[in-house]
Design an enzyme around this catalytic site. Structure first.
Site, PDB file in Angstrom:
ATOM      1  N   ASN A  25      -9.175  49.586  36.858  1.00  0.00           N
ATOM      2  CA  ASN A  25      -9.745  50.740  37.558  1.00  0.00           C
ATOM      3  C   ASN A  25     -11.043  51.134  36.844  1.00  0.00           C
ATOM      4  O   ASN A  25     -11.382  50.562  35.810  1.00  0.00           O
ATOM      5  CB  ASN A  25      -8.745  51.902  37.627  1.00  0.00           C
ATOM      6  N   GLY A  33       0.509  47.966  37.405  1.00  0.00           N
ATOM      7  CA  GLY A  33       0.354  46.636  38.002  1.00  0.00           C
ATOM      8  C   GLY A  33      -0.128  45.599  37.002  1.00  0.00           C
ATOM      9  O   GLY A  33       0.286  45.577  35.844  1.00  0.00           O
ATOM     10  N   VAL A  34      -1.034  44.759  37.464  1.00  0.00           N
ATOM     11  CA  VAL A  34      -1.506  43.655  36.639  1.00  0.00           C
ATOM     12  C   VAL A  34      -2.283  44.190  35.421  1.00  0.00           C
ATOM     13  O   VAL A  34      -2.236  43.595  34.337  1.00  0.00           O
ATOM     14  CB  VAL A  34      -2.320  42.662  37.506  1.00  0.00           C
ATOM     15  N   ASP A  35      -2.951  45.299  35.593  1.00  0.00           N
ATOM     16  CA  ASP A  35      -3.708  45.931  34.507  1.00  0.00           C
ATOM     17  C   ASP A  35      -2.772  46.285  33.337  1.00  0.00           C
ATOM     18  O   ASP A  35      -3.029  45.923  32.175  1.00  0.00           O
ATOM     19  CB  ASP A  35      -4.370  47.203  35.082  1.00  0.00           C
ATOM     20  N   THR A 119      -4.880  44.058  46.175  1.00  0.00           N
ATOM     21  CA  THR A 119      -3.777  43.950  47.144  1.00  0.00           C
ATOM     22  C   THR A 119      -2.507  44.687  46.723  1.00  0.00           C
ATOM     23  O   THR A 119      -1.513  44.671  47.446  1.00  0.00           O
ATOM     24  CB  THR A 119      -3.391  42.479  47.420  1.00  0.00           C
TER      25      THR A 119
END
Ligand code: ADP
Length: 170
Positions: A25, A33-35, A119
């Site tokens: 972000n 999530g992936v972060d 996504t």
């Protein structure tokens, strides 16, 4: 060019490409999530380096070291939040891929792994995001001679088959 693209099912934090891409972000200070997964796997030093970067605009990309990851570098890019498609979402998502690949090539990196940017929490329809991702990567590879492997790493089967179909069609 297509022979340089691989579709992988699994966890991007485990990839051993020169760089993995983080769907970050704008603060670059971590998230879900992936972060979150990338920050957990890389260790605290990643956050310390990210704090020096002063965030990142939507569509742009910034590079850090990979710390405890197998990948030597993390390229952080900020995908657009989907809000119906009329707010330049496609242009921003294309920029995420193009700018991440440019940064990788400028740093002499030969292989890079992407998650399906935007996504998840950002709500971009996966079919549309996959089309844009494949088009942006193929367009970059047309003129680049540095990068020899681009991986699309998919967390779920649906995304995996979307990439397979899109690549077959391209
Ligand atoms: P965004 O905010 O850009 O939507 P998310 O992290 O919410 O980012 O989701 C982006 C994509 O990454 C989703 O398809 C999600 O399933 C996927 N994802 C989440 N964790 C991982 C992981 N560890 N490895 C690969 N993909 C992941």
């Amino acid at each position: 060019m297509k022979d340089k693209i691989k579709i992988i099912k699994g966890d991007i934090t485990k990839r051993d490409t020169d760089a993995i891409v983080n769907a970050a972000n704008r603060t670059l200070l971590g998230g879900g999530g992936v972060d979150g997964a990338i920050h957990r796997a890389a260790g605290k030093e990643l956050l310390l380096e990210c704090r020096t970067l002063n965030g990142c605009e939507t569509g742009s990309a910034k590079i850090t070291k990979g710390y405890n990851l197998k990948a030597k570098y993390v390229i952080h890019t900020v995908g657009p939040v989907w809000s119906g498609g009329g707010r330049g979402e496609e242009k921003f998502l294309t920029s995420c891929y193009a700018n991440s690949l440019t940064l990788a090539a400028e740093n002499g990196l030969k292989s890079i792994s992407f998650p399906a940017i935007s996504t998840g929490v950002y709500g971009y329809p996966p079919e549309k995001a996959v089309k844009t991702a494949v088009a942006a990567v193929l367009s970059f590879l047309k003129t680049d001679s540095v990068i020899h492997t681009v991986e699309f790493v998919c967390f779920d089967d649906q995304t995996y088959s979307l990439y397979e179909n899109e690549l077959a069609r391209s």
